[in-house]
Design a protein around this motif. Sequence first.
Motif, PDB file in Angstrom:
ATOM      1  N   ALA A  56       0.832  -1.214   0.000  1.00  0.00           N
ATOM      2  CA  ALA A  56       0.000   0.000   0.000  1.00  0.00           C
ATOM      3  C   ALA A  56       0.860   1.255   0.000  1.00  0.00           C
ATOM      4  N   LYS A  57       1.984   1.188   0.706  1.00  0.00           N
ATOM      5  CA  LYS A  57       2.880   2.342   0.796  1.00  0.00           C
ATOM      6  C   LYS A  57       3.848   2.418  -0.372  1.00  0.00           C
ATOM      7  N   GLY A  58       4.062   1.302  -1.068  1.00  0.00           N
ATOM      8  CA  GLY A  58       5.114   1.263  -2.075  1.00  0.00           C
ATOM      9  C   GLY A  58       6.475   1.314  -1.395  1.00  0.00           C
ATOM     10  N   PRO A 143       3.382   1.688  10.036  1.00  0.00           N
ATOM     11  CA  PRO A 143       4.214   2.822   9.633  1.00  0.00           C
ATOM     12  C   PRO A 143       3.299   4.042   9.479  1.00  0.00           C
ATOM     13  N   SER A 144       3.872   5.187   9.203  1.00  0.00           N
ATOM     14  CA  SER A 144       3.038   6.347   8.897  1.00  0.00           C
ATOM     15  C   SER A 144       2.214   6.028   7.643  1.00  0.00           C
ATOM     16  N   ALA A 145       0.977   6.537   7.606  1.00  0.00           N
ATOM     17  CA  ALA A 145       0.024   6.142   6.563  1.00  0.00           C
ATOM     18  C   ALA A 145       0.151   7.008   5.305  1.00  0.00           C
ATOM     19  N   ASN A 146       1.360   7.006   4.750  1.00  0.00           N
ATOM     20  CA  ASN A 146       1.609   7.772   3.523  1.00  0.00           C
ATOM     21  C   ASN A 146       2.300   6.886   2.510  1.00  0.00           C
ATOM     22  N   ARG A 147       2.327   7.310   1.242  1.00  0.00           N
ATOM     23  CA  ARG A 147       3.116   6.620   0.232  1.00  0.00           C
ATOM     24  C   ARG A 147       4.587   6.819   0.561  1.00  0.00           C
ATOM     25  N   LEU A 151       4.813  12.940   2.062  1.00  0.00           N
ATOM     26  CA  LEU A 151       4.475  13.612   3.320  1.00  0.00           C
ATOM     27  C   LEU A 151       3.681  12.716   4.254  1.00  0.00           C
ATOM     28  N   SER A 152       4.024  12.751   5.529  1.00  0.00           N
ATOM     29  CA  SER A 152       3.243  12.011   6.518  1.00  0.00           C
ATOM     30  C   SER A 152       1.882  12.683   6.709  1.00  0.00           C
ATOM     31  N   PRO A 153       0.865  11.881   7.054  1.00  0.00           N
ATOM     32  CA  PRO A 153      -0.486  12.415   7.230  1.00  0.00           C
ATOM     33  C   PRO A 153      -0.764  12.824   8.669  1.00  0.00           C
ATOM     34  N   ARG A 233      15.875  11.372   0.979  1.00  0.00           N
ATOM     35  CA  ARG A 233      14.613  12.009   0.610  1.00  0.00           C
ATOM     36  C   ARG A 233      13.467  11.280   1.310  1.00  0.00           C
ATOM     37  N   HIS A 234      12.651  12.040   1.991  1.00  0.00           N
ATOM     38  CA  HIS A 234      11.630  11.440   2.848  1.00  0.00           C
ATOM     39  C   HIS A 234      10.733  12.591   3.251  1.00  0.00           C
ATOM     40  N   TYR A 235       9.538  12.299   3.692  1.00  0.00           N
ATOM     41  CA  TYR A 235       8.682  13.351   4.237  1.00  0.00           C
ATOM     42  C   TYR A 235       8.533  14.499   3.240  1.00  0.00           C
ATOM     43  N   ALA A 236       8.523  14.166   1.940  1.00  0.00           N
ATOM     44  CA  ALA A 236       8.621  15.224   0.933  1.00  0.00           C
ATOM     45  C   ALA A 236       7.284  15.577   0.295  1.00  0.00           C
TER      46      ALA A 236
HETATM   47 MG    MG Z   1       7.089   7.324   7.694  1.00  0.00          MG
END
Ligand code: MG
Length: 339
Positions: A56-58, A143-147, A151-153, A233-236
């Motif tokens: 789901a997150k890739g 994990p955080s519910a983002n791709r 960006l984290s939700p 690169r993260h949280y972008a």
């Molecule tokens: Mg995360």
Amino acid sequence: MPRVLTVDARQPDARNVAEAVRVLRGGGLVAFPTETVYGLGARAFEPDAVRRVFAAKGRPRHHPLIVHVTAEDGGRALASVWPEAASIFARALWPGPLTLVVDRKGTVPSVVAGGGPSIAVRAPAHPVALALIDALGEPIAAPSANRYQQLSPTTAAHVVKQLGGAVDLVLDGGPCEAGIESTVVDVRRWPPVVLRPGAVSIAALRALVPDVVRGSYSVSGDDERAAPGMDARHYAPRARLTLALTDDVWSLALAATRAGTRVGLVVRNALAPEDAPPGVLVRRLSSEATTYARHLYETLHELDDAGVETIVAERVPATDAWVAVADRLERAAASGTQS
Ligand code: MG
Ligand code: TXA
């Protein structure tokens, strides 16, 4: 699109929690609020469900997930060794935005841990998260519910926007309080090492265990003890993010506007907005780190939704209070992607 159920963040409705438990028991994915960001939850002991989280997150399979429990004994049950430092931190700071990395017990599926020998555990301080884990009666990998790398939700709408039908049910408990992820501390060896700065300050950790050290989580850093899954690169946001010194913020925004791009600006309250070039979307965040952190992701989501192509963000102070925010801004600005 996923089903979304509204829950009272203080006193979650037992029927909605029971519905989420039903989905989890059926091998499904449930996004739920925590005090940091929304998590994408699956039964930690159900490898197929956990695999669906990665899909789901890739997210690459070797990036370990955090397992959520309600209290220290739950964390201890997942560890082959529970060091003294883990007890000290858990007793003082759980439930709360602190994740402990410990040696993984053989019974914990290796897929949750990204195939590694350790496991990250945390007890979240959010009534909905606690009610859900409690009603399920088992730990929840989340994990955080983002791709991946995005960006984290901090709201249910952010989750729906990024994950859509890849998540079966979203519990909407309103916006998250901290707005930035938990602090991750490796307690397997002495001294404990902070792998990811987060909502618990390093000062708060050192008040309990003075020997705590900061890992090399700098964006360019590449340390043996760096957290797996800590990509540069993260949280972008979708927009290209550039960091600017306070004095350069307006001129950079002006240059980008002149070049024909739609520009968003993220500044702290101390900066006077009068000089903002016309057409630039200005978002003012607090001059105080905790409040700034609470609204950072929400602000970047908003600028993305407004179709901004370039975001210029004012650099934050290089002080301990701002370490977690500075880390997220630097990762959001890092251009090189890794997989
Ligand atoms: Mg995360
Ligand atoms: O606040 C949070 O921690 C949120 C909420 C949902 O609890 N969760 C979260 O999970 O941020 P995630 O998967 O997006 O980030 C977890 C990070 C990983 O990227 C990795 O850096 C670190 O925690 N981590 C997880 N397991 C680890 C392990 N076994 N060893 C070292 N680091 C680990």
